[in-house]
Motif scaffolding. Sequence first.
Motif, PDB file in Angstrom:
ATOM      1  N   ARG A 110      98.124 -15.713  16.830  1.00 32.73           N
ATOM      2  CA  ARG A 110      96.784 -15.267  16.412  1.00 32.73           C
ATOM      3  C   ARG A 110      97.091 -13.519  16.045  1.00 32.73           C
ATOM      4  N   GLY A 111      96.266 -13.196  15.163  1.00 31.60           N
ATOM      5  CA  GLY A 111      96.586 -11.905  14.667  1.00 31.60           C
ATOM      6  C   GLY A 111      95.767 -11.056  15.614  1.00 31.60           C
ATOM      7  N   THR A 112      95.696  -9.542  15.067  1.00 30.16           N
ATOM      8  CA  THR A 112      95.001  -8.522  16.056  1.00 30.16           C
ATOM      9  C   THR A 112      94.151  -7.637  15.263  1.00 30.16           C
ATOM     10  N   ASP A 115      95.814  -6.116  12.295  1.00 30.64           N
ATOM     11  CA  ASP A 115      96.133  -6.995  11.303  1.00 30.64           C
ATOM     12  C   ASP A 115      94.770  -7.114  10.293  1.00 30.64           C
ATOM     13  N   GLN A 116      93.866  -7.140  10.890  1.00 27.75           N
ATOM     14  CA  GLN A 116      92.449  -7.564  10.220  1.00 27.75           C
ATOM     15  C   GLN A 116      92.087  -6.143   9.506  1.00 27.75           C
ATOM     16  N   LEU A 117      92.556  -4.985  10.001  1.00 27.97           N
ATOM     17  CA  LEU A 117      92.197  -3.893   9.346  1.00 27.97           C
ATOM     18  C   LEU A 117      93.024  -3.539   8.109  1.00 27.97           C
ATOM     19  N   TYR A 152      91.758  -5.927  27.216  1.00 34.02           N
ATOM     20  CA  TYR A 152      92.226  -6.409  25.853  1.00 34.02           C
ATOM     21  C   TYR A 152      92.889  -7.758  25.970  1.00 34.02           C
ATOM     22  N   GLY A 153      92.514  -8.758  25.016  1.00 32.69           N
ATOM     23  CA  GLY A 153      93.283 -10.074  24.899  1.00 32.69           C
ATOM     24  C   GLY A 153      92.610 -10.580  23.964  1.00 32.69           C
ATOM     25  N   LEU A 154      92.774 -12.171  23.801  1.00 30.09           N
ATOM     26  CA  LEU A 154      92.134 -12.940  23.181  1.00 30.09           C
ATOM     27  C   LEU A 154      90.864 -13.023  23.136  1.00 30.09           C
ATOM     28  N   ILE A 155      89.960 -12.873  21.941  1.00 32.23           N
ATOM     29  CA  ILE A 155      88.593 -13.104  22.204  1.00 32.23           C
ATOM     30  C   ILE A 155      88.045 -14.162  21.110  1.00 32.23           C
ATOM     31  N   HIS A 156      86.998 -14.510  21.094  1.00 31.02           N
ATOM     32  CA  HIS A 156      86.483 -15.538  20.182  1.00 31.02           C
ATOM     33  C   HIS A 156      86.180 -15.183  18.720  1.00 31.02           C
ATOM     34  N   CYS A 179      89.666 -16.303  16.274  1.00 31.51           N
ATOM     35  CA  CYS A 179      89.872 -16.047  17.662  1.00 31.51           C
ATOM     36  C   CYS A 179      91.091 -14.963  17.188  1.00 31.51           C
ATOM     37  N   ALA A 180      91.310 -13.884  17.870  1.00 31.63           N
ATOM     38  CA  ALA A 180      92.126 -12.754  17.827  1.00 31.63           C
ATOM     39  C   ALA A 180      92.333 -11.923  18.932  1.00 31.63           C
ATOM     40  N   HIS A 181      93.200 -10.973  18.917  1.00 35.31           N
ATOM     41  CA  HIS A 181      93.595 -10.126  19.991  1.00 35.31           C
ATOM     42  C   HIS A 181      92.702  -8.868  19.813  1.00 35.31           C
ATOM     43  N   TYR A 182      91.783  -8.424  20.564  1.00 33.61           N
ATOM     44  CA  TYR A 182      91.005  -7.460  20.848  1.00 33.61           C
ATOM     45  C   TYR A 182      90.572  -7.139  22.058  1.00 33.61           C
TER      46      TYR A 182
END
Length: 282
Positions: A110-112, A115-117, A152-156, A179-182
């Motif tokens: 799963r991305g972070t 990654d999204q930015l 910090y961790g996996l979120i919906h 779902c991503a690391h945030y």
Amino acid sequence: FRKDEQTYFLRFADSGERTRETIAAEIDIINWLARAGLDVAIPERSKSGNIEETAVTAHGVFHAVVFRSLEGSQLDIEELDDAQFRVWGAALGQLHAALKQYTGPGLAARGTWRDQLEWAGAHIAEDDLAVRHELDQLTSALASLPMNSDTYGLIHYDFELDNLVWRDDTIAMLDFDDCAHYWYVADIAFALRDLFTNDVDLGTASFRAFADGYALHCPIDGELLFKIPLFLRMSQLMVYARLARALDLPADQVYPAWLDALNLKLKQRMETYALSLTAHAN
């Protein structure tokens, strides 16, 4: 669609949006949450026994997954009383508490937020100076936040009401494809976007009820709560980048009137956002 009196939903994703690896990670996380006792929408196997099927079409490669529908009601934020805000917060707290225990292969796939930015940066035009400045500002500000197992961790990522099904005082969850690391507080901010439409007021009864429910199952970092406006800014930036990607249509083609109208409406929305950034900078 319906089969044997049961309703199902087909999710058909372009391979440029979702890879097989990220979908497999999502499915592993969902199945793990179900085994942990959370009420989540479970994927169904195809006739050939697969959770995910890939279709090669004239329009590209698509990945398909089918989910069984969740029975219950969906509510609008205007319908909620403080007790229901508390239930909503408690459901997110339970989810985060469970995700903190997850150690499966889905973690790496799963991305972070970074990654999204980076993805957003690839779709924001170089001459959109105010938006690119906002991207730089957000990248720097988020990089300075504390990142540890408590914060910090996996979120919906999209725990809004349209992804929840209510059964009296319990909540079932669906749509984990983002779902991503945030930071966990980011999930609170994203869930309550509609509550914070005009202003971020952490003193309202609705927010306090949500936070109290959340804290029953998962601790909240009080200092990070004050970063909710920062996460809301990121949410707006991501919407802008998605619109920029979606509206990147060839100019030499004729489109139906409805698409031209939608194109104009969404471009105006993007322009309003960019102008707001320029005004803020000035």
